[in-house]
Every structure is written in C-alpha cells, then in structure tokens.
Motif scaffolding. Sequence first.
Motif, PDB file in Angstrom:
ATOM      1  N   ARG A 202      23.943   7.890  22.783  1.00  0.00           N
ATOM      2  CA  ARG A 202      25.059   6.942  22.766  1.00  0.00           C
ATOM      3  C   ARG A 202      24.562   5.522  22.502  1.00  0.00           C
ATOM      4  NH1 ARG A 202      29.338   7.061  27.608  1.00  0.00           N
ATOM      5  NH2 ARG A 202      28.557   9.189  27.583  1.00  0.00           N
ATOM      6  N   ALA A 203      23.433   5.159  23.060  1.00  0.00           N
ATOM      7  CA  ALA A 203      22.849   3.830  22.841  1.00  0.00           C
ATOM      8  C   ALA A 203      22.450   3.666  21.376  1.00  0.00           C
ATOM      9  CB  ALA A 203      21.648   3.627  23.744  1.00  0.00           C
ATOM     10  N   LYS A 204      21.860   4.719  20.797  1.00  0.00           N
ATOM     11  CA  LYS A 204      21.468   4.662  19.389  1.00  0.00           C
ATOM     12  C   LYS A 204      22.697   4.544  18.492  1.00  0.00           C
ATOM     13  CE  LYS A 204      17.152   7.208  19.843  1.00  0.00           C
ATOM     14  NZ  LYS A 204      16.445   8.458  19.516  1.00  0.00           N
ATOM     15  N   ALA A 205      23.763   5.251  18.830  1.00  0.00           N
ATOM     16  CA  ALA A 205      24.995   5.186  18.052  1.00  0.00           C
ATOM     17  C   ALA A 205      25.606   3.786  18.147  1.00  0.00           C
ATOM     18  CB  ALA A 205      25.989   6.238  18.524  1.00  0.00           C
ATOM     19  N   THR A 206      25.581   3.214  19.337  1.00  0.00           N
ATOM     20  CA  THR A 206      26.113   1.864  19.526  1.00  0.00           C
ATOM     21  C   THR A 206      25.293   0.853  18.741  1.00  0.00           C
ATOM     22  OG1 THR A 206      26.901   2.445  21.734  1.00  0.00           O
ATOM     23  CG2 THR A 206      26.693   0.106  21.246  1.00  0.00           C
ATOM     24  N   LEU A 207      23.968   0.991  18.810  1.00  0.00           N
ATOM     25  CA  LEU A 207      23.090   0.083  18.065  1.00  0.00           C
ATOM     26  C   LEU A 207      23.340   0.233  16.557  1.00  0.00           C
ATOM     27  CD1 LEU A 207      20.803  -1.951  17.919  1.00  0.00           C
ATOM     28  CD2 LEU A 207      19.198  -0.026  17.931  1.00  0.00           C
ATOM     29  N   GLY A 208      23.428   1.461  16.097  1.00  0.00           N
ATOM     30  CA  GLY A 208      23.684   1.703  14.677  1.00  0.00           C
ATOM     31  C   GLY A 208      25.015   1.115  14.238  1.00  0.00           C
ATOM     32  N   ALA A 209      26.040   1.286  15.066  1.00  0.00           N
ATOM     33  CA  ALA A 209      27.349   0.729  14.745  1.00  0.00           C
ATOM     34  C   ALA A 209      27.304  -0.799  14.721  1.00  0.00           C
ATOM     35  CB  ALA A 209      28.390   1.214  15.748  1.00  0.00           C
TER      36      ALA A 209
END
Length: 76
Positions: free
Chosen positions: A5-12
């Motif tokens: 979820r953190a990686k997805a948030t960072l990517g977004a």
Amino acid sequence: MSSRRAKATLGAAVAFAALTIWAVHFQQEQQHETMYKGVLRDDERRRQKMQQRQDDLEESRRKRELYEKVQQVEKS
C-alpha cells in the motif's frame, strides 16, 4: 500488505506530481504560442495601417496635383 500500500501511494504521488509538472509545462507552452501569435497579428495590422496611410498620402498628392492644374494656387 502495508508495504504494498505504501508503494502504491508513493507511485500514485510520483505519477500525480509528474502529471502536474507536465500539465503546467504544456499550459505555459500554449500561452507562449498564443502570445506570439498576438505579436504576429499586431505586426500585420501595423503593416496594413502603414500601407493604408501610404496609399492615402499618394491619393492626396494626386488630388493636389490635379487641383493645382485646374485652380490658381498662391503660395504663402
């Protein structure tokens, strides 16, 4: 799962920032192009105005010569 979820948030966030930067750059380019077209229109309008003035001057000179042939003109 938290890491995902953190990686997805960072990517977004990175994608949003990149999209924002691109959009601002694109908008500035469009604005610059619009302003340049305005300068070109002003130059063309100025050229046409000068041509019209030149034509009016030539017409005025032609009329003056014609009137001076027909009428007696005293220079003062």
